[in-house]
Design a protein around this motif. Structure first.
Motif, PDB file in Angstrom:
ATOM      1  N   ALA A  63       0.831  -1.207   0.000  1.00 39.73           N
ATOM      2  CA  ALA A  63       0.000   0.000   0.000  1.00 39.73           C
ATOM      3  C   ALA A  63       0.866   1.257   0.000  1.00 39.73           C
ATOM      4  O   ALA A  63       0.602   2.215  -0.734  1.00 39.73           O
ATOM      5  CB  ALA A  63      -0.932   0.000   1.215  1.00 39.73           C
ATOM      6  N   ARG A  64       1.921   1.255   0.811  1.00 39.55           N
ATOM      7  CA  ARG A  64       2.805   2.420   0.875  1.00 39.55           C
ATOM      8  C   ARG A  64       3.457   2.680  -0.476  1.00 39.55           C
ATOM      9  O   ARG A  64       3.553   3.830  -0.916  1.00 39.55           O
ATOM     10  CB  ARG A  64       3.862   2.222   1.952  1.00 39.55           C
ATOM     11  N   LEU A  65       3.892   1.625  -1.159  1.00 41.42           N
ATOM     12  CA  LEU A  65       4.507   1.794  -2.469  1.00 41.42           C
ATOM     13  C   LEU A  65       3.523   2.372  -3.487  1.00 41.42           C
ATOM     14  O   LEU A  65       3.889   3.229  -4.289  1.00 41.42           O
ATOM     15  CB  LEU A  65       5.077   0.462  -2.968  1.00 41.42           C
ATOM     16  N   HIS A  66       2.280   1.918  -3.439  1.00 38.03           N
ATOM     17  CA  HIS A  66       1.255   2.461  -4.346  1.00 38.03           C
ATOM     18  C   HIS A  66       1.046   3.956  -4.102  1.00 38.03           C
ATOM     19  O   HIS A  66       0.747   4.704  -5.023  1.00 38.03           O
ATOM     20  CB  HIS A  66      -0.080   1.725  -4.177  1.00 38.03           C
ATOM     21  N   LEU A  67       1.201   4.362  -2.867  1.00 39.59           N
ATOM     22  CA  LEU A  67       0.968   5.767  -2.515  1.00 39.59           C
ATOM     23  C   LEU A  67       2.136   6.672  -2.867  1.00 39.59           C
ATOM     24  O   LEU A  67       1.948   7.860  -3.103  1.00 39.59           O
ATOM     25  CB  LEU A  67       0.696   5.890  -1.012  1.00 39.59           C
ATOM     26  N   THR A  68       3.333   6.133  -2.881  1.00 37.83           N
ATOM     27  CA  THR A  68       4.511   6.992  -3.009  1.00 37.83           C
ATOM     28  C   THR A  68       5.273   6.841  -4.317  1.00 37.83           C
ATOM     29  O   THR A  68       6.279   7.523  -4.498  1.00 37.83           O
ATOM     30  CB  THR A  68       5.481   6.734  -1.837  1.00 37.83           C
ATOM     31  N   THR A  69       4.831   6.001  -5.218  1.00 38.27           N
ATOM     32  CA  THR A  69       5.588   5.799  -6.454  1.00 38.27           C
ATOM     33  C   THR A  69       5.266   6.835  -7.526  1.00 38.27           C
ATOM     34  O   THR A  69       6.019   6.980  -8.466  1.00 38.27           O
ATOM     35  CB  THR A  69       5.368   4.387  -7.034  1.00 38.27           C
ATOM     36  N   GLY A  70       4.184   7.554  -7.381  1.00 36.91           N
ATOM     37  CA  GLY A  70       3.850   8.587  -8.359  1.00 36.91           C
ATOM     38  C   GLY A  70       4.838   9.735  -8.286  1.00 36.91           C
ATOM     39  O   GLY A  70       5.534   9.927  -7.296  1.00 36.91           O
ATOM     40  N   SER A  71       4.881  10.513  -9.365  1.00 31.07           N
ATOM     41  CA  SER A  71       5.845  11.616  -9.403  1.00 31.07           C
ATOM     42  C   SER A  71       5.493  12.726  -8.412  1.00 31.07           C
ATOM     43  O   SER A  71       6.365  13.353  -7.847  1.00 31.07           O
ATOM     44  CB  SER A  71       5.941  12.180 -10.820  1.00 31.07           C
ATOM     45  N   ARG A  72       4.221  12.962  -8.187  1.00 27.78           N
ATOM     46  CA  ARG A  72       3.803  14.018  -7.256  1.00 27.78           C
ATOM     47  C   ARG A  72       2.609  13.519  -6.445  1.00 27.78           C
ATOM     48  O   ARG A  72       1.468  13.780  -6.806  1.00 27.78           O
ATOM     49  CB  ARG A  72       3.415  15.277  -8.006  1.00 27.78           C
ATOM     50  N   THR A  74      -0.365  13.318  -3.882  1.00 35.75           N
ATOM     51  CA  THR A  74      -1.244  14.348  -3.330  1.00 35.75           C
ATOM     52  C   THR A  74      -1.081  14.389  -1.812  1.00 35.75           C
ATOM     53  O   THR A  74      -0.489  13.492  -1.206  1.00 35.75           O
ATOM     54  CB  THR A  74      -2.715  14.039  -3.656  1.00 35.75           C
ATOM     55  N   ALA A  75      -1.639  15.418  -1.214  1.00 33.26           N
ATOM     56  CA  ALA A  75      -1.590  15.528   0.247  1.00 33.26           C
ATOM     57  C   ALA A  75      -2.279  14.327   0.893  1.00 33.26           C
ATOM     58  O   ALA A  75      -1.792  13.782   1.894  1.00 33.26           O
ATOM     59  CB  ALA A  75      -2.230  16.834   0.702  1.00 33.26           C
ATOM     60  N   ALA A  76      -3.397  13.895   0.319  1.00 32.65           N
ATOM     61  CA  ALA A  76      -4.121  12.733   0.871  1.00 32.65           C
ATOM     62  C   ALA A  76      -3.268  11.471   0.760  1.00 32.65           C
ATOM     63  O   ALA A  76      -3.254  10.641   1.679  1.00 32.65           O
ATOM     64  CB  ALA A  76      -5.445  12.539   0.151  1.00 32.65           C
TER      65      ALA A  76
END
Length: 127
Positions: A63-72, A74-76
């Motif tokens: 789950a953490r990887l899905h949240l942080t792999t994008g380039s930017r 979001t705050a959420a």
């Protein structure tokens, strides 16, 4: 997810695991990483309580990887990533895995201290 959390509070760990599993499947279908993170956190408690720490940590890390792999993110997404990391750190600590707990502990992004050459010297007394 709510049913899983309620079952955990009522000490119905087996039922909580089933509800969390269904929530996780629905979260994956949604494609929303924040929803997936919430489902992973809901699933982590019953998994931890039934001795399935490795499975809980794997789910939380996914789950953490899905949240942080994008380039930017979001705050959420950043908020959810922090909550997932804290849940994972707690899960590892409860399983007496201090190194793993430390790996998941969020650290603030800090700029390195200025080098002596770029620091502003203190003002002279009386100036």
């Amino acid at each position: 997810m709510l049913a899983s959390q309620l079952a955990v509070k009522q000490d119905r760990t087996e039922a909580a695991g089933g509800y969390a599993s269904r929530a996780g499947a629905a979260a994956r279908r949604s494609g929303d990483p924040v929803v997936l993170a919430a489902a992973a956190r809901a699933a982590a408690t019953p998994l931890r309580r039934t001795g399935r720490t490795a499975e809980a940590l794997h789910l939380l890390n996914e789950a953490r990887l899905h949240l942080t792999t994008g380039s930017r993110p979001t705050a959420a997404e950043l908020d959810a990533a922090g909550m997932v990391a804290l849940t994972a750190a707690y899960t590892a600590a409860q399983a007496h895995q201090p190194a793993t707990a430390h790996d998941f502990t969020p650290r603030p992004n800090r700029s390195p201290p200025a080098s002596p050459a770029t620091r502003t010297p203190p003002a002279a007394p009386g100036s």
